[in-house]
Structures are given as C-alpha cells and as structure tokens.
Design an enzyme around this catalytic site. Structure first.
Site, PDB file in Angstrom:
ATOM      1  N   TYR A   1      30.005 -34.788  33.622  1.00 17.84           N
ATOM      2  CA  TYR A   1      29.849 -34.245  35.020  1.00 17.84           C
ATOM      3  C   TYR A   1      31.183 -34.726  35.835  1.00 17.84           C
ATOM      4  CZ  TYR A   1      25.687 -31.958  33.828  1.00 17.84           C
ATOM      5  OH  TYR A   1      24.574 -31.185  33.334  1.00 17.84           O
TER       6      TYR A   1
ATOM      7  N   HIS B   1      24.323 -37.817  36.321  1.00 17.72           N
ATOM      8  CA  HIS B   1      25.253 -37.310  36.488  1.00 17.72           C
ATOM      9  C   HIS B   1      26.610 -37.433  37.029  1.00 17.72           C
ATOM     10  CE1 HIS B   1      22.687 -33.482  35.146  1.00 17.72           C
ATOM     11  NE2 HIS B   1      22.904 -34.460  34.119  1.00 17.72           N
TER      12      HIS B   1
ATOM     13  N   ASN C   1      15.364 -31.710  37.270  1.00 21.67           N
ATOM     14  CA  ASN C   1      16.398 -31.617  37.942  1.00 21.67           C
ATOM     15  C   ASN C   1      16.391 -31.442  39.438  1.00 21.67           C
ATOM     16  OD1 ASN C   1      18.718 -32.695  36.250  1.00 21.67           O
ATOM     17  ND2 ASN C   1      18.693 -30.692  34.987  1.00 21.67           N
TER      18      ASN C   1
ATOM     19  N   ARG D   1      18.450 -20.555  39.993  1.00 24.16           N
ATOM     20  CA  ARG D   1      19.513 -21.309  39.716  1.00 24.16           C
ATOM     21  C   ARG D   1      21.051 -20.499  39.530  1.00 24.16           C
ATOM     22  NH1 ARG D   1      20.622 -24.128  33.439  1.00 24.16           N
ATOM     23  NH2 ARG D   1      22.763 -24.313  33.647  1.00 24.16           N
TER      24      ARG D   1
ATOM     25  N   CYS E   1      17.586 -38.476  31.554  1.00 24.98           N
ATOM     26  CA  CYS E   1      18.610 -37.515  31.133  1.00 24.98           C
ATOM     27  C   CYS E   1      19.025 -37.742  29.877  1.00 24.98           C
ATOM     28  CB  CYS E   1      19.763 -37.795  32.194  1.00 24.98           C
ATOM     29  SG  CYS E   1      21.022 -36.709  32.078  1.00 24.98           S
TER      30      CYS E   1
HETATM   31  C1  G6P Z   1      22.492 -31.138  30.374  1.00 21.72           C
HETATM   32  C2  G6P Z   1      22.134 -31.923  31.752  1.00 21.72           C
HETATM   33  C3  G6P Z   1      20.683 -31.380  32.212  1.00 21.72           C
HETATM   34  C4  G6P Z   1      20.796 -30.082  32.292  1.00 21.72           C
HETATM   35  C5  G6P Z   1      21.432 -29.376  31.064  1.00 21.72           C
HETATM   36  C6  G6P Z   1      21.666 -27.939  31.516  1.00 21.72           C
HETATM   37  O1  G6P Z   1      21.802 -31.702  29.294  1.00 21.72           O
HETATM   38  O2  G6P Z   1      21.794 -33.429  31.562  1.00 21.72           O
HETATM   39  O3  G6P Z   1      20.214 -32.116  33.308  1.00 21.72           O
HETATM   40  O4  G6P Z   1      19.619 -29.588  32.702  1.00 21.72           O
HETATM   41  O5  G6P Z   1      22.531 -29.921  30.509  1.00 21.72           O
HETATM   42  O6  G6P Z   1      21.787 -27.123  30.341  1.00 21.72           O
HETATM   43  P1  G6P Z   1      21.766 -25.565  30.297  1.00 21.72           P
HETATM   44  O7  G6P Z   1      21.921 -25.114  28.618  1.00 21.72           O
HETATM   45  O8  G6P Z   1      20.364 -25.179  30.771  1.00 21.72           O
HETATM   46  O9  G6P Z   1      23.010 -25.063  31.023  1.00 21.72           O
END
Ligand code: G6P
Length: 440
Positions: A257, A200, A149, A95, A170
């Site tokens: 988003y 998103h 995701n 990531r 989601c």
């Molecule tokens: C949101 C999105 C998820 C994503 C997450 C990331 O909830 O809907 O799809 O994975 O944020 O959060 P993070 O704390 O891992 O950056």
C-alpha cells in the site's frame, strides 16, 4: 449444552466467507461447534448462496460443525464466543463511489487509503460502534475480531469508544511473511518479521530466519526483482517493483500500500488508465469477479474453493483469523501482527492509538511488543497518517464537518484545501443516506 466454540460472522454473505469456512475446516485444535453467518435483509439472497456452498465444503470435509445463516443479529451476538466483523456499509456500489470521487479531481481513489478510505470510514465507524454496543450489552465476554475496513481506524474507534475486547486483523502482514518464506524456500514457521506502522502503512524492518537477521538479503532480492516477478503484492494493488535507490534510502520492506504514498503519480496514472480503457475502478473489477464467483458457488459440482478467489486481495485472511482464535480460546501463546493498542510499541505515537505491530497473543488477549525507535525516514508519514485517522474517527462520531475537512487536509494523498473541500462535498452528498450524523 455448549460443546465448542461458537462464531458469528457479521457480513456473512461476503464472497470471502468460503475462504474463512475452509480455514476453519483445516484447523485441528479448535473445537468449533457452530458458525452463524449474519447479514442484513438486503443481503439475504447472497448469504443463502454462500451458506449453501459453505455447507457443501463442510459436507466434503472430515471436520463437522453446524453452519447457519440469519438476519437476526441480536441472537447471533448473544450466542457467540467470537464475533468476526467483515461487513461493508453500502456494499460494492459505495466502494465504487469512494474510488471514483477522488479520481474526478486527479486524486488517488482507493478503498482504504486516501479520500476513498476516508469516505468508507465515515460510513462504517457508526455502524461498527453500534455493533459493539449491542455485543457489549448482550455478551460482554465475547471477542470482537475486526476485518472491517479501514481495519486500523475501525479498530481504534472500537477501542476508544467501546468496552468490548477487540483485536484488528489484516491479511497483508502474513502475505508479506509467506511471500518472503516462499522466495527463500524456507517454511513460514521459521520466519519472523518485525513490522512497524499502521494498517496499510507498515514496514517490515527486520526479517529473521531461525533468529538470524536476514533483512539485507531480502532487500537485495527485492532490488533485483523484475516487474514480472513481483509477487509481494496483494492481488488488489497494481504490481510494482520498488526502486533500488528507494530501498537504499529507506532500508525496510514496504507494505504494497506504500505504493500509493511513494509512487503516487504511477498509481494515479494506472487508475486513470483503467477508467479510460473501460476496466473501471477496483470495485468495478471486483463486481465482475464476484458475479463469476457467485456463479461458481451455485454450481453443485463445486466442492472446493474456486481458483478465482485468488484474484481477490484477501488471501490468507482465514489463516490469521484462525491463528488468533486458537490463541485466544486455547491460551496458546504466539506472536502475531495485529492491530492493537500501541502502549509503548511505537515511540512516536500516543499510547492509546492503534498500531499494526507484532503482539503477544494468549488467552488474555493481544499485547503490543515494544519495538526499537521508529526511524526518522518514516516517522513523519506515520504520525501524519495517524493524525488523519484520529480526525476521521472524531469526525465520523461527532458528524463534525470541520474535523472531516481537517482530516482530508491532513491526508498525504489529498493535495490542496480546495480539492479537499470539493471531495468532501461530493462524499457527504453521495453518501447522505449513510451519514445521518452529518445531516444538518
Ligand atoms: C487486501 C486488504 C484488504 C482489502 C482487500 C481488497 O487484502 O488487506 O483490506 O479489503 O485487499 O481486495 P479486493 O479484491 O476486494 O479489491
């Protein structure tokens, strides 16, 4: 003999899993017999920490179910009524690369949207399809609930290429709903929101309280909101207000988003500033949060969810998972926003594409509710991003470089063919270990 629901959690070693377990402990109606956490052998140690902490949560609750952890996915799949998919191919390191490659070229670097989400989809789609194939072979009656995701694209790939019954989820729609309820001081049970769009990339078009359309009130509230008061965001996205002139021009409540699409310059500046001041991309920040979370999980005195979990973006993910399983298992009819086959829901997209809209859920599954025509103001963006998603899915499945480049060119966050080409080169090179389909 089976005495209740069996759940397998793929990616069970995730730091989010305790939230899911806590949600399952809170549900009254669903008789849960067993939850099996599943992870890859490299994730065994983390999963063991998660299992031990989750067992502590169970021990301190009135509800009981068996919790186990395994790297034997085969057996867990064969046994499950519900398979919850929440894995991340390549972990947080991958990531971090997804987020930093585009930034090198002055392009938004994000986990699920833009070129970052594209890279993640290329790695993840083949693995998700393999999981579904295995499940279909072993246990074709199971439900696959996808959080992995980029959730919309993964769900579409699964529905397009596999036969297993799949619904994508989601946490953002419910987060928006709950935030509105909180702001209006009403119970979330009396609120209903008409979302339209993609994962998103969605818009709350109407907000109803006890059947009364109160959208203008919510829009007024948003217009007058100060920067400090912004709560309608998820924790992983920099908090930004929406300009009143934007909400006048497009009178809907945008998913947070949308900041990446409509305030690209502001978001890019923030991302670059985070790199400059040493905070790093969101993945780097999450690594630090995770390290601390895992420390807290290992503390034998810790018997509740740590506060720190609130700094992650996934709030309410267990709530939607539990609601969905309840409806499916108990044939309890309710309306929920899910990622589901479009059918006639959005008039501007193909019937077999996956959209994020309200759907009727019951024991038969999820059926998208037909919405009013998509407004012209957002039609083009939704269609463009859907075309990008479909090209990405095909590129991931076929290992097709031309389609991969076309996908990036179609993404509104990628500015030119030259940059798309460079980003694609970097993505394919840095992810070579995860992209055998592209090896020539
Ligand atoms: C949101 C999105 C998820 C994503 C997450 C990331 O909830 O809907 O799809 O994975 O944020 O959060 P993070 O704390 O891992 O950056």
């Amino acid at each position: 003999m089976k005495s209740g629901i069996r759940i397998a959690v793929i990616g069970g070693g995730s730091s989010y899993t305790p939230e899911l377990i806590s949600g399952l402990l809170d549900v009254d109606d669903l008789a849960i017999e067993q939850v099996t956490l599943v992870d890859i052998p490299e994730g065994r140690d983390k999963m063991e920490i998660i299992r031990t902490f989750c067992q502590r949560l169970i021990d301190h609750s009135n509800k009981k179910f068996i919790l186990q952890a395994t790297c034997n996915r085969h057996q867990a799949l064969a046994d499950a009524d519900f398979v919850l998919s929440q894995f991340r191919v390549g972990g947080l390191n991958a990531r971090a690369r997804d987020e930093s490659i585009p930034l090198k070229y002055g392009v938004i670097g994000q986990e699920t949207v833009g070129a970052g989400g594209f890279a993640s989809a290329l790695r993840t789609i083949p693995v998700a399809l393999e999981l579904a194939r295995e499940l279909e072979e072993l246990n074709p009656e199971a439900w696959l609930i996808n959080f992995t995701n980029p959730s919309g694209m993964i769900t579409e790939a699964l529905l397009r290429y596999q036969g297993i019954r799949t619904i994508g989820l989601c946490n953002v729609p419910i987060t928006i709903e709950r935030t509105i309820a909180q702001a209006l001081h009403v119970s979330p049970d009396v609120i209903s929101v008409d979302f339209l769009g993609l994962n998103h990339l969605s818009f709350a078009r109407h907000v109803y309280v006890q059947g009364k359309d109160i959208t203008p009130l919510v829009l007024e509230f948003l217009k007058n909101m100060s920067q400090d008061a912004v709560k309608n965001s998820v924790a992983n996205i920099p908090k930004e207000t929406w300009a009143p002139y934007l909400l006048d021009a497009v009178p809907m409540i945008p998913n947070p988003y949308l900041q990446y699409y409509w305030n690209t310059d502001v978001m890019l500046r923030k991302q670059l500033a985070d790199i400059e001041n040493g905070k790093g991309t969101r993945a780097i920040q999450v690594m630090a949060i995770e390290a601390e979370l895992f420390k807290q999980y290992q503390n034998p005195q810790q018997v509740t969810l740590p506060e720190l979990l609130m700094q992650r973006g996934g709030a309410y993910y267990s709530t939607v998972a539990v609601m969905l399983m309840e409806s499916l298992a108990l044939n309890k009819r309710r309306e929920m926003v899910v990622n589901v086959k479009n059918d006639q829901a959005l008039d501007v997209l193909p019937a077999d594409s996956v959209v994020e809209v309200p759907a009727v859920i019951d024991g038969r599954g999820a059926r998208a509710i037909t919405m009013e025509p998509v407004p012209l103001e957002v039609k083009g963006l939704i269609q463009q991003v859907k075309a990008y998603e479909q090209l990405t899915i095909e590129a991931a499945v076929e290992g097709h470089r031309g389609k991969a480049l076309a996908a990036l060119l179609t993404n509104p966050l990628v500015p030119s063919s030259e940059i798309a080409h460079k980003i694609l080169d970097d993505i394919l090179r840095e992810n070579a270990a995860y992209l055998p389909q592209f090896a020539s």
